[in-house]
Design a protein around this motif. Structure first.
Motif, short mmCIF file in Angstrom:
data_model
loop_
_atom_site.label_atom_id
_atom_site.label_comp_id
_atom_site.label_asym_id
_atom_site.label_seq_id
_atom_site.Cartn_x
_atom_site.Cartn_y
_atom_site.Cartn_z
N THR A 103 1.38 1.76 -3.56
CA THR A 103 0.47 2.15 -4.52
C THR A 103 -0.48 3.19 -4.20
OG1 THR A 103 -0.98 0.56 -3.17
CG2 THR A 103 0.16 -0.36 -5.14
N ASP A 104 -0.29 3.66 -2.94
CA ASP A 104 -1.03 4.90 -2.59
C ASP A 104 -0.14 6.13 -2.84
OD1 ASP A 104 -2.81 3.81 -1.20
OD2 ASP A 104 -2.10 3.95 0.68
N ARG B 151 -3.38 -2.50 -5.83
CA ARG B 151 -2.74 -3.19 -4.73
C ARG B 151 -3.40 -4.58 -4.87
NH1 ARG B 151 -3.73 -4.71 0.58
NH2 ARG B 151 -1.84 -4.94 1.77
N GLU C 186 -2.88 -8.29 -3.22
CA GLU C 186 -2.20 -9.27 -2.19
C GLU C 186 -1.37 -10.25 -2.78
OE1 GLU C 186 -5.56 -8.69 -2.82
OE2 GLU C 186 -6.66 -8.18 -0.99
N ARG D 288 0.85 -1.33 0.04
CA ARG D 288 -0.12 -0.13 0.02
C ARG D 288 0.85 1.16 0.10
NH1 ARG D 288 -5.10 0.33 0.99
NH2 ARG D 288 -5.17 -1.68 1.86
N GLU D 289 2.23 1.17 0.78
CA GLU D 289 3.07 2.42 0.61
C GLU D 289 3.31 2.71 -0.61
OE1 GLU D 289 3.73 0.31 4.55
OE2 GLU D 289 3.10 -0.28 2.43
#
Length: 347
Positions: free
Chosen positions: A131-132, A149, A151, A128-129
């Protein structure tokens, strides 16, 4: 590779990876080779537009011909990083260091038998770090379709399909508890027609096979309760069927055999696995398959310590995939030499 200069620098890069040496990044490899230089291999790995998938396919075909895999093993591996600029880097638990640190994580699939195993395909996990921060992804060359994102289990689920598209097959998929405890991963494999033997962590909810499903009466507040099995709930050590997880769960999971390892002198089992294979499959075969998962630790050790998989110093997604593909090719060369030294000796 379509161009002569790509094949030239690809061969140069491989010759830099194979010999014993402490560092396998571009500059030290170029210094060791008589025909090496820093600029051309750097451009070849980081900027050159060659597609790594056809190269991986050819490697996978050659290795599958030589090894004839009994299982495909899904797993993931971490690469410590000093900063956060490289693609996919985030602060998380890093297995390579045994603590939280900045690292990348890659998901892999390996062909394995009792005697050999080798990686066939790789996916770089984007947390997430990453893709955000769309700007960070663009600087790292992450295409828009890869920014969403995904998994690790979703990356792993796509890998057997990629291999099947390459006309490769293995009877069974095996993986550790990081994947086995995921109900969506197990059901995803079944929806794709895959047989599996997956590890569990021993904390899953289990019920005796004779337990009857039961739905409590709706009290009028909140969503209706899921169907549950109130009778026969017990620990995995004593269970004959196992289930767990609630994602995409309709309240009842299919009955499954529980495979447990219970060494003499121990008070409880030391390992649990869940297969979806017919009960007629011999237990000895199930045990062989789950133990094959440990062979890939040899792969990771050779890939990282011998061939420099974690020595890549670039920051782009394309560069990482190029480097991982070339390291896989180097390991494939060594594997074929070990299997038949005379047949694969260069002339």
């Amino acid at each position: 590779m379509p161009r002569r200069d790509q094949r030239r620098w690809g061969g140069c890069y491989l010759r830099g990876l194979v010999p014993d040496a402490r560092r396998k990044s571009v500059r030290p490899m170029a210094e060791r080779l008589p025909d090496g230089n820093t600029q051309a291999p750097q451009q070849f790995v980081n900027q050159s537009p060659w597609d790594p998938l056809p190269v991986r396919r050819r490697i996978a075909e050659r290795l599958s011909e030589a090894i004839t895999p009994e299982v495909w093993v899904n797993d993931d591996v971490s690469f410590p990083q000093c900063g956060t600029a490289s693609v996919g880097v985030a602060r998380r638990y890093c297995g390579a260091l045994g603590k939280r640190a900045n690292c990348q994580v890659a998901v892999s699939v390996h062909a394995a038998t009792d005697a050999a195993s080798r990686p066939l395909d790789w996916q770089l996990y984007l947390p997430r770090e990453s893709t955000d921060e769309p700007d960070r992804c663009r600087r790292a060359g992450v295409p828009d379709e890869a920014v969403a994102r995904r998994e690790k289990r979703r990356l792993a689920l796509g890998m057997p399909g990629t291999l099947a598209g390459w006309e490769l097959e293995a009877p069974v998929v095996v993986a550790d508890a990081g994947y086995g405890v995921s109900t969506p991963f197990r059901t995803g494999l079944e929806e794709r027609g895959r047989s599996y033997v997956l590890a569990l962590n021993g904390k899953e909810v289990a019920h005796a096979g004779q337990a009857e499903p039961h739905r409590p009466a709706y009290g009028g507040l909140g969503p209706p309760a899921l169907t549950v099995r109130p009778a026969g709930k017990q620990s995995l050590a004593a269970a004959q069927t196992a289930g767990g997880g609630r994602n995409r769960w309709d309240g009842i999971l299919p009955a499954r055999t529980l495979l447990a390892e219970w060494p003499h002198g121990q008070d409880a089992p030391t390992g649990h696995w869940i297969p979806n294979l017919p009960a007629t499959v011999p237990v000895a075969d199930l045990v062989r398959w789950v133990k094959m998962r440990w062979r890939i630790e040899h792969d990771y050790r050779e890939l990282k310590h011998g061939l420099g998989l974690d020595h890549f110093e670039g920051r782009t997604r394309r560069g990482w995939h190029h480097h991982a593909t070339l390291v896989t090719a180097a390991q494939a060369f060594l594997a074929l030499r070990r299997l038949d030294p005379k047949a694969h000796t260069p002339t």
